[in-house]
Design a protein around this motif. Structure first.
Motif, PDB file in Angstrom:
ATOM      1  N   VAL A 283      13.156   7.442  14.848  1.00  0.00           N
ATOM      2  CA  VAL A 283      12.031   7.841  13.839  1.00  0.00           C
ATOM      3  C   VAL A 283      12.819   7.516  12.276  1.00  0.00           C
ATOM      4  N   ARG A 284      11.834   7.044  11.668  1.00  0.00           N
ATOM      5  CA  ARG A 284      12.327   6.733  10.303  1.00  0.00           C
ATOM      6  C   ARG A 284      12.013   7.899   9.297  1.00  0.00           C
ATOM      7  N   VAL A 285      12.995   8.802   9.467  1.00  0.00           N
ATOM      8  CA  VAL A 285      13.043  10.195   8.823  1.00  0.00           C
ATOM      9  C   VAL A 285      13.777  10.395   7.757  1.00  0.00           C
ATOM     10  N   GLY A 286      13.403  11.391   6.606  1.00  0.00           N
ATOM     11  CA  GLY A 286      14.131  11.831   5.634  1.00  0.00           C
ATOM     12  C   GLY A 286      14.051  13.412   5.612  1.00  0.00           C
ATOM     13  N   LEU A 287      14.798  14.070   4.766  1.00  0.00           N
ATOM     14  CA  LEU A 287      15.032  15.407   4.764  1.00  0.00           C
ATOM     15  C   LEU A 287      14.844  15.734   3.302  1.00  0.00           C
ATOM     16  N   VAL A 288      14.081  16.796   3.100  1.00  0.00           N
ATOM     17  CA  VAL A 288      14.064  17.662   2.067  1.00  0.00           C
ATOM     18  C   VAL A 288      14.082  18.882   2.051  1.00  0.00           C
ATOM     19  N   ASP A 289      15.376  19.463   1.076  1.00  0.00           N
ATOM     20  CA  ASP A 289      15.474  21.091   1.049  1.00  0.00           C
ATOM     21  C   ASP A 289      14.609  21.338   0.104  1.00  0.00           C
ATOM     22  N   ALA A 290      13.378  22.171   0.542  1.00  0.00           N
ATOM     23  CA  ALA A 290      12.498  22.777  -0.630  1.00  0.00           C
ATOM     24  C   ALA A 290      13.091  24.065  -0.772  1.00  0.00           C
ATOM     25  N   ASP A 291      14.176  24.722  -0.242  1.00  0.00           N
ATOM     26  CA  ASP A 291      14.704  26.110  -0.576  1.00  0.00           C
ATOM     27  C   ASP A 291      15.131  25.951  -1.950  1.00  0.00           C
TER      28      ASP A 291
ATOM     29  N   ASP B  50      11.341   2.804   3.470  1.00  0.00           N
ATOM     30  CA  ASP B  50      10.820   2.649   4.742  1.00  0.00           C
ATOM     31  C   ASP B  50      10.475   3.875   5.550  1.00  0.00           C
ATOM     32  N   ILE B  51      10.816   5.077   5.048  1.00  0.00           N
ATOM     33  CA  ILE B  51      10.949   6.441   5.485  1.00  0.00           C
ATOM     34  C   ILE B  51       9.408   6.801   5.773  1.00  0.00           C
ATOM     35  N   ASP B  52       8.900   7.259   7.019  1.00  0.00           N
ATOM     36  CA  ASP B  52       7.567   7.197   7.295  1.00  0.00           C
ATOM     37  C   ASP B  52       7.503   9.082   7.653  1.00  0.00           C
ATOM     38  N   THR B  53       8.529   9.601   8.004  1.00  0.00           N
ATOM     39  CA  THR B  53       8.492  10.935   8.338  1.00  0.00           C
ATOM     40  C   THR B  53       9.414  11.665   7.531  1.00  0.00           C
ATOM     41  N   LEU B  54       9.155  12.907   7.054  1.00  0.00           N
ATOM     42  CA  LEU B  54       9.756  13.580   6.265  1.00  0.00           C
ATOM     43  C   LEU B  54       9.751  15.025   6.810  1.00  0.00           C
ATOM     44  N   VAL B  55      11.057  15.595   7.076  1.00  0.00           N
ATOM     45  CA  VAL B  55      11.260  16.949   7.672  1.00  0.00           C
ATOM     46  C   VAL B  55      11.715  17.824   6.358  1.00  0.00           C
ATOM     47  N   ILE B  56      10.947  18.920   6.135  1.00  0.00           N
ATOM     48  CA  ILE B  56      11.042  19.599   4.834  1.00  0.00           C
ATOM     49  C   ILE B  56      11.408  21.044   5.331  1.00  0.00           C
ATOM     50  N   ASP B  57      12.555  21.542   4.977  1.00  0.00           N
ATOM     51  CA  ASP B  57      13.054  22.706   5.113  1.00  0.00           C
ATOM     52  C   ASP B  57      12.769  23.524   4.119  1.00  0.00           C
ATOM     53  N   LEU B  58      11.571  24.379   4.549  1.00  0.00           N
ATOM     54  CA  LEU B  58      10.879  25.305   3.409  1.00  0.00           C
ATOM     55  C   LEU B  58      11.832  26.602   3.249  1.00  0.00           C
ATOM     56  N   PRO B  59      11.741  27.387   2.296  1.00  0.00           N
ATOM     57  CA  PRO B  59      12.298  28.670   1.988  1.00  0.00           C
ATOM     58  C   PRO B  59      11.597  29.595   2.778  1.00  0.00           C
ATOM     59  N   PRO B  60      12.234  30.895   3.191  1.00  0.00           N
ATOM     60  CA  PRO B  60      11.577  31.852   3.859  1.00  0.00           C
ATOM     61  C   PRO B  60      10.461  32.397   3.056  1.00  0.00           C
ATOM     62  N   GLY B  61       9.521  33.097   3.880  1.00  0.00           N
ATOM     63  CA  GLY B  61       8.325  33.632   3.339  1.00  0.00           C
ATOM     64  C   GLY B  61       6.947  32.909   3.258  1.00  0.00           C
ATOM     65  N   THR B  62       6.092  33.185   2.488  1.00  0.00           N
ATOM     66  CA  THR B  62       4.820  32.611   2.029  1.00  0.00           C
ATOM     67  C   THR B  62       4.522  32.693   0.556  1.00  0.00           C
ATOM     68  N   GLY B  63       5.579  31.913  -0.321  1.00  0.00           N
ATOM     69  CA  GLY B  63       5.352  32.214  -1.683  1.00  0.00           C
ATOM     70  C   GLY B  63       4.860  30.815  -2.385  1.00  0.00           C
TER      71      GLY B  63
ATOM     72  N   GLU C 155       0.928  -1.138  -0.049  1.00  0.00           N
ATOM     73  CA  GLU C 155      -0.041   0.035  -0.054  1.00  0.00           C
ATOM     74  C   GLU C 155       0.709   1.294   0.116  1.00  0.00           C
ATOM     75  N   ARG C 156       0.399   2.433  -0.580  1.00  0.00           N
ATOM     76  CA  ARG C 156       1.200   3.580  -0.831  1.00  0.00           C
ATOM     77  C   ARG C 156       0.851   4.161   0.715  1.00  0.00           C
ATOM     78  N   ARG C 157       2.004   4.284   1.497  1.00  0.00           N
ATOM     79  CA  ARG C 157       1.733   5.206   2.694  1.00  0.00           C
ATOM     80  C   ARG C 157       2.001   6.478   2.733  1.00  0.00           C
ATOM     81  N   ALA C 158       1.003   7.206   3.470  1.00  0.00           N
ATOM     82  CA  ALA C 158       0.969   8.663   3.548  1.00  0.00           C
ATOM     83  C   ALA C 158       2.090   8.809   4.508  1.00  0.00           C
ATOM     84  N   MET C 159       3.329   9.968   4.221  1.00  0.00           N
ATOM     85  CA  MET C 159       4.179   9.838   5.056  1.00  0.00           C
ATOM     86  C   MET C 159       3.779  11.107   5.864  1.00  0.00           C
ATOM     87  N   THR C 160       4.067  11.363   7.057  1.00  0.00           N
ATOM     88  CA  THR C 160       4.018  12.438   7.947  1.00  0.00           C
ATOM     89  C   THR C 160       4.942  13.539   7.571  1.00  0.00           C
ATOM     90  N   ILE C 161       4.497  14.581   7.475  1.00  0.00           N
ATOM     91  CA  ILE C 161       5.356  15.854   6.799  1.00  0.00           C
ATOM     92  C   ILE C 161       5.455  16.964   7.986  1.00  0.00           C
TER      93      ILE C 161
END
Length: 328
Positions: A109-117, A186-199, A75-81
């Protein structure tokens, strides 16, 4: 062999061999070809083949079974972001996101990291993976591993070092989609580093991959807190819960005399959290050791140095928040 009693017996065998993950057994013909469905949801890719091999060998040992065809399904698991955001740049958001992910990993925690900046990626430097490009598995990127057990994806791993990323909003949104919708295993949690602001990037992430919660980073000074308040309002309008506020660069201890000064003020984020009835997750000092370790690609949270302690304290509160969320 096609009788129901035989299938029931084989089903019991298959269940015992796979901890209940095998089902749907049926004979495809009269020559002993047995089909079985193996649910591998949540099992790491490198651990699936041994289970299939054990299942096939066990069933082939049963009377009348000449061939076993295994169909694996998951099953496609919805990750916690967890989104790490701020209202302005220069408040140490990327350092906080990196160390939060590492500290959560240390807590199991099975965690991954995304650089969204997208336009100013810095996470590859922070985890010492500059110049390491992600591979592709089919149409999906494979996150880049590192020494800290937190796989990561960033546009900084795709573009040449120092190259300006001049993308319009739709291209940036597509890039973010590829980073999040990657082959995370098997990552179930993603930490996403957002760019500053609200764009655009923040809007795209919330619309397509709604975070479970957001951590807001600010320095104690009034100007940063004004922008942090805007970021909080942005997430609240999108119905994204605020996990809490972090006060970064909170005090500088002189390495010679030990006297603590507050170049950016003191207690502002904590007071703002209390005023807005939000949780205060903790403060991180303005410390030369944190800066040197980060520039060297060694997150303080990865070692036993005292500079990592604030990040572990913050991660403990975030982990408690995640655990409480499971019961809702």
């Amino acid at each position: 062999m096609t009788q129901k009693a035989d299938i029931d017996r084989l089903s019991e065998t298959a269940a015992a061999l796979t901890d209940g993950r095998a089902s749907g057994l049926r004979m495809l013909d009269d020559t002993g070809t047995l089909a079985v469905v193996l649910d591998v949801t949540g099992i790491p890719a490198d651990a699936r083949q041994p289970i299939e091999d054990r299942l096939r060998a066990g069933l082939l040992a049963e009377p009348g079974v000449k061939e076993v065809r295994v169909a694996m399904t998951a099953e496609r698991r919805a990750m916690t972001i967890i989104a790490v955001g701020s209202g302005k740049g220069g408040v140490g958001k990327s350092t906080l996101a990196t160390n939060l992910a590492v500290a959560l990993q240390r807590r199991g925690v099975r965690v991954g990291l995304v650089d969204a900046d997208i336009y100013g990626p810095s996470l590859p430097r922070l985890v010492d993976s500059e110049g390491v490009k992600p591979e592709a598995r089919g149409s999906k990127l494979v996150p880049v591993p590192n020494a800290y057990g937190v796989p990561m994806l960033s546009t900084g791993q795709i573009a040449a070092p120092g190259q300006a990323i001049a993308w319009r909003g739709p291209m940036a949104g597509k890039a973010l989609e590829q980073l999040i919708d990657a082959s995370w295993g098997d990552i179930d949690t993603l930490v996403i580093d957002l760019p500053p602001g609200t764009g655009d990037v923040q809007l795209t992430m919330i619309q397509r991959h709604k975070p479970a919660g957001a951590v807001i980073v600010s320095t104690p000074q009034d100007l940063a807190l004004m922008d942090a308040t805007r970021a909080i309002n942005f997430f609240e309008q999108a119905s994204v819960p605020i996990i809490g506020l972090v006060e970064n660069m909170a005090g500088y201890a002189c390495p010679h005399c030990g006297e603590v000064s507050d170049p950016f003020g003191s207690g502002g984020a904590e007071a703002a959290a209390a005023e807005m009835r939000l949780d205060f997750l903790g403060r991180v000092p303005l410390a030369m050791g944190i800066r040197l370790a980060s520039d060297g690609g060694v997150p303080p949270a990865a070692g036993t140095d005292p500079h990592g302690e604030p990040f572990h304290a913050i991660a403990a509160k975030v982990a408690d928040w995640l655990e409480a969320r499971k019961g809702k």
